[in-house]
Write an enzyme that holds these catalytic residues in place. Structure first.
Site, mmCIF file in Angstrom:
data_model
loop_
_atom_site.group_PDB
_atom_site.id
_atom_site.type_symbol
_atom_site.label_atom_id
_atom_site.label_comp_id
_atom_site.label_asym_id
_atom_site.label_seq_id
_atom_site.Cartn_x
_atom_site.Cartn_y
_atom_site.Cartn_z
ATOM 1 N N ARG A 76 -4.192 20.925 -14.400
ATOM 2 C CA ARG A 76 -3.129 20.140 -14.738
ATOM 3 C C ARG A 76 -3.734 19.460 -16.093
ATOM 4 N NH1 ARG A 76 0.209 15.685 -11.334
ATOM 5 N NH2 ARG A 76 1.352 14.746 -12.964
ATOM 6 N N ASN A 102 -1.383 18.009 -20.938
ATOM 7 C CA ASN A 102 -1.948 17.167 -22.076
ATOM 8 C C ASN A 102 -2.117 17.584 -23.410
ATOM 9 O OD1 ASN A 102 -1.897 14.691 -20.683
ATOM 10 N ND2 ASN A 102 -3.437 15.195 -19.222
ATOM 11 N N LYS A 161 2.262 11.425 -11.625
ATOM 12 C CA LYS A 161 1.384 10.368 -12.324
ATOM 13 C C LYS A 161 2.300 9.078 -12.516
ATOM 14 C CE LYS A 161 -1.517 13.355 -14.778
ATOM 15 N NZ LYS A 161 -2.086 13.763 -16.144
ATOM 16 N N HIS A 182 6.464 7.950 -27.653
ATOM 17 C CA HIS A 182 5.425 8.703 -26.959
ATOM 18 C C HIS A 182 5.691 10.177 -27.627
ATOM 19 C CE1 HIS A 182 2.711 10.379 -24.070
ATOM 20 N NE2 HIS A 182 3.554 11.226 -23.540
ATOM 21 N N HIS A 193 -1.653 15.452 -26.443
ATOM 22 C CA HIS A 193 -2.116 14.090 -26.095
ATOM 23 C C HIS A 193 -3.167 13.285 -26.358
ATOM 24 C CE1 HIS A 193 1.599 15.487 -24.001
ATOM 25 N NE2 HIS A 193 1.745 14.318 -23.175
ATOM 26 N N GLU A 230 8.082 17.205 -25.736
ATOM 27 C CA GLU A 230 7.312 17.830 -24.223
ATOM 28 C C GLU A 230 8.040 19.032 -23.903
ATOM 29 O OE1 GLU A 230 4.928 16.163 -23.049
ATOM 30 O OE2 GLU A 230 5.053 14.012 -23.148
ATOM 31 N N GLU A 271 -5.351 16.474 -11.029
ATOM 32 C CA GLU A 271 -5.816 16.888 -12.279
ATOM 33 C C GLU A 271 -7.178 17.191 -12.136
ATOM 34 O OE1 GLU A 271 -3.898 15.156 -15.885
ATOM 35 O OE2 GLU A 271 -5.796 15.316 -16.721
ATOM 36 N N HIS A 324 -2.223 10.039 -27.767
ATOM 37 C CA HIS A 324 -2.473 8.758 -27.128
ATOM 38 C C HIS A 324 -3.166 7.977 -28.441
ATOM 39 C CE1 HIS A 324 -2.090 10.290 -22.767
ATOM 40 N NE2 HIS A 324 -0.843 9.981 -23.459
ATOM 41 N N LYS A 343 6.185 22.668 -14.602
ATOM 42 C CA LYS A 343 5.471 21.686 -14.422
ATOM 43 C C LYS A 343 5.272 21.804 -12.512
ATOM 44 C CE LYS A 343 4.027 17.074 -14.668
ATOM 45 N NZ LYS A 343 4.416 15.603 -15.583
ATOM 46 N N ARG A 345 0.850 -1.178 -0.048
ATOM 47 C CA ARG A 345 -0.109 0.077 -0.031
ATOM 48 C C ARG A 345 0.811 1.203 0.024
ATOM 49 N NH1 ARG A 345 -2.781 -2.955 4.099
ATOM 50 N NH2 ARG A 345 -4.322 -4.215 3.094
HETATM 51 P P1 NAD Z 1 11.525 5.302 -22.546
HETATM 52 O O1 NAD Z 1 11.329 5.235 -21.063
HETATM 53 O O2 NAD Z 1 11.037 4.246 -23.308
HETATM 54 O O3 NAD Z 1 13.145 5.677 -22.916
HETATM 55 C C1 NAD Z 1 13.324 5.836 -24.259
HETATM 56 C C2 NAD Z 1 14.426 4.669 -24.590
HETATM 57 O O4 NAD Z 1 15.519 4.989 -24.433
HETATM 58 C C3 NAD Z 1 14.363 3.442 -24.165
HETATM 59 O O5 NAD Z 1 14.756 2.435 -25.095
HETATM 60 C C4 NAD Z 1 15.506 3.508 -23.113
HETATM 61 O O6 NAD Z 1 15.850 2.135 -22.656
HETATM 62 C C5 NAD Z 1 16.321 4.180 -23.491
HETATM 63 N N1 NAD Z 1 17.209 5.144 -22.888
HETATM 64 C C6 NAD Z 1 16.769 5.810 -21.407
HETATM 65 N N2 NAD Z 1 17.753 6.469 -21.036
HETATM 66 C C7 NAD Z 1 18.848 6.392 -21.760
HETATM 67 C C8 NAD Z 1 20.057 7.092 -21.961
HETATM 68 N N3 NAD Z 1 20.470 7.785 -21.005
HETATM 69 N N4 NAD Z 1 20.869 6.500 -23.042
HETATM 70 C C9 NAD Z 1 20.646 5.940 -23.773
HETATM 71 N N5 NAD Z 1 19.393 5.184 -23.902
HETATM 72 C C10 NAD Z 1 18.441 5.550 -22.779
HETATM 73 O O7 NAD Z 1 10.681 6.632 -23.254
HETATM 74 P P2 NAD Z 1 10.554 7.901 -22.586
HETATM 75 O O8 NAD Z 1 10.357 8.824 -23.838
HETATM 76 O O9 NAD Z 1 11.492 8.342 -21.673
HETATM 77 O O10 NAD Z 1 9.158 8.179 -21.647
HETATM 78 C C11 NAD Z 1 7.820 7.723 -22.196
HETATM 79 C C12 NAD Z 1 6.884 7.401 -21.385
HETATM 80 O O11 NAD Z 1 6.675 8.217 -20.436
HETATM 81 C C13 NAD Z 1 5.701 6.979 -22.097
HETATM 82 O O12 NAD Z 1 5.183 5.767 -21.409
HETATM 83 C C14 NAD Z 1 4.917 8.120 -21.510
HETATM 84 O O13 NAD Z 1 3.415 7.821 -21.418
HETATM 85 C C15 NAD Z 1 5.464 8.678 -20.255
HETATM 86 N N6 NAD Z 1 5.203 9.732 -19.516
HETATM 87 C C16 NAD Z 1 4.485 9.861 -18.429
HETATM 88 C C17 NAD Z 1 4.336 11.197 -17.671
HETATM 89 C C18 NAD Z 1 4.037 11.206 -16.353
HETATM 90 O O14 NAD Z 1 3.662 12.437 -16.320
HETATM 91 N N7 NAD Z 1 3.983 10.429 -15.479
HETATM 92 C C19 NAD Z 1 4.628 12.170 -18.678
HETATM 93 C C20 NAD Z 1 5.109 12.097 -19.991
HETATM 94 C C21 NAD Z 1 5.218 10.853 -20.384
HETATM 95 N N1 GLY Z 2 2.208 14.575 -18.310
HETATM 96 C C1 GLY Z 2 1.147 15.070 -17.935
HETATM 97 C C2 GLY Z 2 0.996 15.135 -16.327
HETATM 98 O O1 GLY Z 2 1.810 15.208 -15.969
HETATM 99 O O2 GLY Z 2 -0.192 15.713 -16.128
#
Ligand code: NAD
Ligand code: GLY
Length: 373
Positions: free
Chosen positions: A254, A258, A156, A278, A261, A198, A250, A265, A240, A134
């Site tokens: 917030r 998006n 998130k 993404h 997005h 982003e 949100e 999405h 942010k 939890r």
């Molecule tokens: P990712 O986590 O898939 O990383 C991208 C690629 O780069 C992967 O293959 C990873 O292994 C590689 N990588 C990571 N760091 C590296 C480095 N320093 N050197 C070489 N390779 C490296 O993708 P991302 O773009 O980081 O994240 C996308 C995800 O984030 C999506 O799932 C999206 O939904 C999520 N997201 C979440 C929020 C939130 O608020 N929680 C906001 C935006 C996006």
């Molecule tokens: N990336 C959207 C949020 O954090 O709300």
């Protein structure tokens, strides 16, 4: 508005605080070069007997050993679990690998989880931390530009469902974010561009001057100028933190984070997770959302070519896949912002200002016809 200087003093470590519940809760976002090798980055973290690092097969060979070295100074046991790499593995099966490791090692409720990787690892580790016993503490160590400017901040956490992106998750804040700019050195160029999507987002929705700065400094960021990247990460985190500080869960504001997005999405889910990154889907989605902002009379016509040109310069696609308007609409009705099956879009209402809007299906179909291959 000036281009970034090359002064190294501009990349001295920065701390962006994030304050929640009017300052009752909060944490720091550390931004700087070389943070992974500095003990100070890890001082004052939650105390525990054990830490578990969650990473993947790509990131671990690059940074795992250095993180383990730092954590061994304060945790008696430091374990690591490596998940398969990719958006298509942001699912229950991967999440279970984290729970398996926690239970196999009889980890207690003080165990601290460390997310070492991009947004996929960060979102899954945060969700695992929210759910295990939890709730156990976790720390974000983002290693992609996208994760440093967005996903590691704000709490998130989620996994995907085959029918909808990020549909299963929790709001759960990290204890700290440690964004080492040096980790961006090894990032593939396509991933850097995805992160820039982003970065670009924050300008039109919240800070017109930052949009001007991005236009001026885009080439420097694409060339990995550390000073430019340091400023971008800091400014994005400030924006942010300001948004999340007012609306953690949100209920309203917030949602502006998006922008792009809803269309994005739909592209990710429609093509199958991992086909487009993404950030690529968000970049193209911002072109579509900019057009919709213009068509609804919220923005002047020149806003669309301005955004399209910037997104294209960042190395991102500006034409969406030809899924068909009906399929896009069907996918967008599953978006978390939809209410009673009605799609709600984040649209720009003036440079630096955004809000939620409904739009007639036929207008959305016109937008899709203009921006799909
Ligand atoms: P990712 O986590 O898939 O990383 C991208 C690629 O780069 C992967 O293959 C990873 O292994 C590689 N990588 C990571 N760091 C590296 C480095 N320093 N050197 C070489 N390779 C490296 O993708 P991302 O773009 O980081 O994240 C996308 C995800 O984030 C999506 O799932 C999206 O939904 C999520 N997201 C979440 C929020 C939130 O608020 N929680 C906001 C935006 C996006
Ligand atoms: N990336 C959207 C949020 O954090 O709300």
């Amino acid at each position: 508005m000036t281009a970034a200087t090359t002064s190294l003093s501009a990349i001295k470590p920065q701390i962006v605080p994030i304050a929640l519940d009017e300052g009752q809760r909060g944490y720091d976002i550390l931004i700087g070069a070389g943070l992974l090798d500095q003990s100070a980055s890890f001082e004052g973290l939650p105390k525990a007997a054990a830490a578990l690092i969650v990473s993947n097969e790509t990131v671990a060979p690059l940074f795992l050993q250095r993180l383990q070295t730092q954590l061994a100074k304060q945790y008696a046991r430091v374990d690591a679990v490596l998940l398969p790499d990719g958006e298509q593995f942001k699912d229950w099966a991967s999440l279970n690998l984290v729970f398996d490791r926690l239970l196999e090692t009889a980890s207690d409720r003080k165990t601290v989880l460390f997310a070492l990787g991009g947004g996929v690892i960060g979102d899954m580790t945060g969700f695992a931390a929210a759910v295990y016993m939890r709730g156990v503490p976790f720390v974000q160590v983002p290693t992609t530009l996208l994760a440093q400017v967005d996903s590691s901040v704000g709490g998130k956490t989620a996994i995907n469902h085959p029918l909808g992106k990020n549909m299963l998750g929790a709001f759960y804040q990290p204890a700290r974010v440690i964004a080492d700019l040096d980790s961006l050195d090894s990032l593939p160029q396509r991933e850097l561009s995805a992160g820039l999507a982003e970065v670009i987002k924050y300008g039109p929705i919240a800070d017109a001057a930052f949009l001007d700065w991005i236009e001026l400094n885009l080439d420097a960021m694409l060339a990995r100028d550390k000073v430019a990247l340091a400023y971008a990460v800091k400014r994005c985190c400030e924006i942010k933190a300001w948004v999340v500080g007012q609306d953690e869960r949100e209920q309203g504001l917030r949602a502006i984070l998006n922008f792009g997005h809803t269309f994005g999405h739909a592209i990710e889910t429609g093509l199958g997770y991992g086909a487009w990154l993404h950030g690529e889907a968000v970049g193209c989605g911002m072109v579509m959302a900019s057009d919709l902002s213009v068509r609804l009379g919220l923005m002047p016509a020149e806003f669309l070519p301005r955004m399209r040109s910037l997104i294209e310069r960042a190395g991102l696609p500006v034409l969406g896949p030809a899924l068909g308007a009906q399929r896009y609409l069907e996918l967008m009705r599953v978006d978390k912002k939809a209410e009673g099956g009605a799609i709600r879009f984040v649209l720009v209402e003036g440079l630096g200002k955004a809000g939620m809007h409904a739009a007639p299906d036929d207008l959305v179909a016109q937008v899709l016809a203009s921006h799909c291959a």
